[in-house]
Write a protein that holds these residues in place. Structure first.
Motif, PDB file in Angstrom:
ATOM      1  N   GLU A  37     -16.933  -9.282 -14.879  1.00  0.00           N
ATOM      2  CA  GLU A  37     -16.971  -8.599 -13.592  1.00  0.00           C
ATOM      3  C   GLU A  37     -16.058  -7.376 -13.603  1.00  0.00           C
ATOM      4  N   GLU A  38     -16.467  -6.374 -12.861  1.00  0.00           N
ATOM      5  CA  GLU A  38     -15.662  -5.164 -12.654  1.00  0.00           C
ATOM      6  C   GLU A  38     -15.911  -4.698 -11.235  1.00  0.00           C
ATOM      7  N   LEU A  39     -14.870  -4.724 -10.404  1.00  0.00           N
ATOM      8  CA  LEU A  39     -14.988  -4.370  -9.001  1.00  0.00           C
ATOM      9  C   LEU A  39     -13.779  -3.540  -8.570  1.00  0.00           C
ATOM     10  N   PRO A  40     -13.947  -2.710  -7.538  1.00  0.00           N
ATOM     11  CA  PRO A  40     -12.800  -1.936  -7.039  1.00  0.00           C
ATOM     12  C   PRO A  40     -11.810  -2.827  -6.291  1.00  0.00           C
ATOM     13  N   VAL A  41     -10.543  -2.604  -6.577  1.00  0.00           N
ATOM     14  CA  VAL A  41      -9.458  -3.326  -5.914  1.00  0.00           C
ATOM     15  C   VAL A  41      -8.512  -2.296  -5.312  1.00  0.00           C
ATOM     16  N   ALA A  42      -8.384  -2.321  -3.990  1.00  0.00           N
ATOM     17  CA  ALA A  42      -7.491  -1.400  -3.293  1.00  0.00           C
ATOM     18  C   ALA A  42      -6.112  -2.034  -3.170  1.00  0.00           C
ATOM     19  N   LEU A  43      -5.097  -1.289  -3.579  1.00  0.00           N
ATOM     20  CA  LEU A  43      -3.713  -1.736  -3.444  1.00  0.00           C
ATOM     21  C   LEU A  43      -3.097  -1.045  -2.233  1.00  0.00           C
ATOM     22  N   VAL A  44      -2.680  -1.833  -1.260  1.00  0.00           N
ATOM     23  CA  VAL A  44      -2.119  -1.324  -0.012  1.00  0.00           C
ATOM     24  C   VAL A  44      -0.660  -1.751   0.058  1.00  0.00           C
ATOM     25  N   VAL A  45       0.229  -0.783   0.246  1.00  0.00           N
ATOM     26  CA  VAL A  45       1.669  -1.047   0.253  1.00  0.00           C
ATOM     27  C   VAL A  45       2.218  -0.803   1.647  1.00  0.00           C
ATOM     28  N   ASN A  46       2.741  -1.849   2.268  1.00  0.00           N
ATOM     29  CA  ASN A  46       3.296  -1.773   3.629  1.00  0.00           C
ATOM     30  C   ASN A  46       2.341  -1.064   4.582  1.00  0.00           C
ATOM     31  N   GLY A  47       1.050  -1.400   4.442  1.00  0.00           N
ATOM     32  CA  GLY A  47       0.034  -0.868   5.349  1.00  0.00           C
ATOM     33  C   GLY A  47      -0.544   0.467   4.958  1.00  0.00           C
ATOM     34  N   ILE A  48      -0.059   1.072   3.873  1.00  0.00           N
ATOM     35  CA  ILE A  48      -0.550   2.387   3.445  1.00  0.00           C
ATOM     36  C   ILE A  48      -1.285   2.243   2.118  1.00  0.00           C
ATOM     37  N   SER A  49      -2.510   2.742   2.054  1.00  0.00           N
ATOM     38  CA  SER A  49      -3.295   2.662   0.823  1.00  0.00           C
ATOM     39  C   SER A  49      -2.627   3.474  -0.275  1.00  0.00           C
ATOM     40  N   HIS A  50      -2.443   2.847  -1.440  1.00  0.00           N
ATOM     41  CA  HIS A  50      -1.747   3.513  -2.532  1.00  0.00           C
ATOM     42  C   HIS A  50      -2.679   3.878  -3.687  1.00  0.00           C
ATOM     43  N   ALA A  51      -3.567   2.969  -4.080  1.00  0.00           N
ATOM     44  CA  ALA A  51      -4.435   3.236  -5.229  1.00  0.00           C
ATOM     45  C   ALA A  51      -5.640   2.312  -5.164  1.00  0.00           C
ATOM     46  N   GLU A  71       4.596   0.444 -12.509  1.00  0.00           N
ATOM     47  CA  GLU A  71       4.422   1.800 -11.990  1.00  0.00           C
ATOM     48  C   GLU A  71       5.616   2.266 -11.165  1.00  0.00           C
ATOM     49  N   GLY A  72       6.657   1.443 -11.121  1.00  0.00           N
ATOM     50  CA  GLY A  72       7.885   1.853 -10.447  1.00  0.00           C
ATOM     51  C   GLY A  72       7.835   1.847  -8.940  1.00  0.00           C
ATOM     52  N   LEU A  73       6.889   1.110  -8.339  1.00  0.00           N
ATOM     53  CA  LEU A  73       6.846   1.038  -6.875  1.00  0.00           C
ATOM     54  C   LEU A  73       8.003   0.216  -6.343  1.00  0.00           C
ATOM     55  N   VAL A  74       8.442  -0.763  -7.127  1.00  0.00           N
ATOM     56  CA  VAL A  74       9.614  -1.565  -6.766  1.00  0.00           C
ATOM     57  C   VAL A  74      10.517  -1.671  -7.986  1.00  0.00           C
ATOM     58  N   ALA A  75      11.786  -1.954  -7.726  1.00  0.00           N
ATOM     59  CA  ALA A  75      12.754  -2.038  -8.816  1.00  0.00           C
ATOM     60  C   ALA A  75      12.754  -3.404  -9.486  1.00  0.00           C
ATOM     61  N   LYS A  76      12.426  -4.445  -8.717  1.00  0.00           N
ATOM     62  CA  LYS A  76      12.437  -5.808  -9.271  1.00  0.00           C
ATOM     63  C   LYS A  76      11.436  -6.654  -8.510  1.00  0.00           C
ATOM     64  N   VAL A 104      10.622   3.511   1.326  1.00  0.00           N
ATOM     65  CA  VAL A 104      11.101   4.848   1.693  1.00  0.00           C
ATOM     66  C   VAL A 104      11.032   5.781   0.493  1.00  0.00           C
ATOM     67  N   GLN A 105      11.453   5.300  -0.664  1.00  0.00           N
ATOM     68  CA  GLN A 105      11.399   6.116  -1.875  1.00  0.00           C
ATOM     69  C   GLN A 105       9.959   6.459  -2.238  1.00  0.00           C
ATOM     70  N   LEU A 106       9.055   5.494  -2.078  1.00  0.00           N
ATOM     71  CA  LEU A 106       7.645   5.738  -2.377  1.00  0.00           C
ATOM     72  C   LEU A 106       7.071   6.787  -1.433  1.00  0.00           C
ATOM     73  N   LYS A 107       7.403   6.693  -0.157  1.00  0.00           N
ATOM     74  CA  LYS A 107       6.902   7.673   0.808  1.00  0.00           C
ATOM     75  C   LYS A 107       7.465   9.057   0.523  1.00  0.00           C
ATOM     76  N   GLN A 108       8.724   9.143   0.112  1.00  0.00           N
ATOM     77  CA  GLN A 108       9.319  10.441  -0.202  1.00  0.00           C
ATOM     78  C   GLN A 108       8.627  11.078  -1.400  1.00  0.00           C
ATOM     79  N   GLN A 109       8.286  10.255  -2.375  1.00  0.00           N
ATOM     80  CA  GLN A 109       7.583  10.776  -3.550  1.00  0.00           C
ATOM     81  C   GLN A 109       6.212  11.302  -3.159  1.00  0.00           C
ATOM     82  N   ARG A 110       5.494  10.535  -2.327  1.00  0.00           N
ATOM     83  CA  ARG A 110       4.165  10.973  -1.892  1.00  0.00           C
ATOM     84  C   ARG A 110       4.276  12.246  -1.061  1.00  0.00           C
ATOM     85  N   ARG A 111       5.297  12.340  -0.202  1.00  0.00           N
ATOM     86  CA  ARG A 111       5.444  13.502   0.651  1.00  0.00           C
ATOM     87  C   ARG A 111       5.810  14.743  -0.158  1.00  0.00           C
TER      88      ARG A 111
END
Length: 272
Positions: A37-51, A71-76, A104-111
């Motif tokens: 199987e191969e299907l799309p999987v949406a990753l949503v972080v704190n309510g915001i779509s990431h990938a 991918e460095g979204l979290v430190a641990k 907050v760091q993720l949002k700053q990077q996206r911004r």
């Protein structure tokens, strides 16, 4: 953290096929074939779509945790508070709740990326996001010239018996966690080699495994993203069945990750 859907899907579907044997049409016959199987999987972080990733839809919670770490979204791993899986008709959504400081760091990077001019995938913004200069790992060397060949030979000999999805479909990659002796302790499979590695790392992180004490063995070529993910997790060695790319070698050398490819029962090639 508990993964509620670890073994909820087979990862394959049965499809009707016309199987040909030899060159005569008389040797063709209908059969059922198992297809990965191969299907799309949406990753949503704190309510915001990431990938959105194309993934074999099994072990998706482990995949999400591994992806967040590599991918460095979290430190641990402890910075991921909750993982919720939602299944749709032909897709999946994985919602991660992460620590506020990471978010907050993720949002700053996206911004910081928004509104910049560039030239698409070849622009400097995209190159920066590739993170092609990971810091050197701190894990001590795992093998020398004497201990490396037998460890690789053991991993090669044991990998196949753990690849259930590969045996069923013939169309997926495997990521194996091996101890220093080469014993295969866990295998995760996916149509994407990097997805398989993220699933594996998600399980290891969830279980609190010391990733300095073993190595990853992949049933694929060695690409730069596999090396980068291993380096992020302080894994001392990445071994692959097929060839590496030049970028994989360069990144492994910079990160001090031992990269070993063309792994066979009777030998291997050490690149870094």
């Amino acid at each position: 953290m508990k993964f509620d859907t670890e073994t909820d899907r087979t990862g394959y579907q049965e499809r009707s096929v016309l199987r040909h044997r030899g060159t005569s049409s008389d040797n063709a016959g209908r059969a059922n074939d198992r297809v990965a199987e191969e299907l799309p999987v949406a990753l949503v972080v704190n309510g915001i779509s990431h990938a959105v990733m194309m993934v074999t839809p099994r072990e998706l919670e482990a995949f999400a945790l591994g992806f967040a770490l590599t991918e460095g979204l979290v430190a641990k791993a402890g910075d991921v508070f909750d993982i919720e899986l939602r299944e749709h008709e032909r897709s999946f959504e994985v919602n991660l709740t992460i620590a506020q400081e990471d978010f907050v760091q993720l949002k700053q990077q996206r911004r910081s990326m928004a509104g910049r001019s560039g030239c698409g995938v070849c622009g400097i913004e995209s190159l920066e996001l590739l993170d092609m200069s990971p810091p050197p790992i701190t894990a001590p060397p795992l093998h020398d010239a004497t201990t490396l060949p037998p460890a690789i030979a053991r991993a090669v000999a044991e990998l196949g018996r753990h690849q259930e999805l590969m045996s069923a479909t013939g169309g997926v990659h495997g990521a194996a966690w091996c101890d220093a002796s080469g014993a295969v302790l866990r295998v995760c499979e996916d149509v994407g080699r990097h997805n398989a590695l993220d699933k594996l790392i998600g399980h290891l992180a969830r279980d609190g495994v010391d990733m300095q004490g073993g190595f990853v063995f992949m049933s694929s070529r060695a690409s730069y993203e596999l090396v980068r993910k291993a380096a992020r997790m302080n894994i001392p060695m990445l071994a692959t069945i097929s060839a590496p790319s030049t970028l994989a070698i360069d990144i492994a050398a910079e990160a001090r990750v031992k990269l070993v490819s063309f792994c066979r029962k009777d030998g291997c090639v050490e690149y870094t």
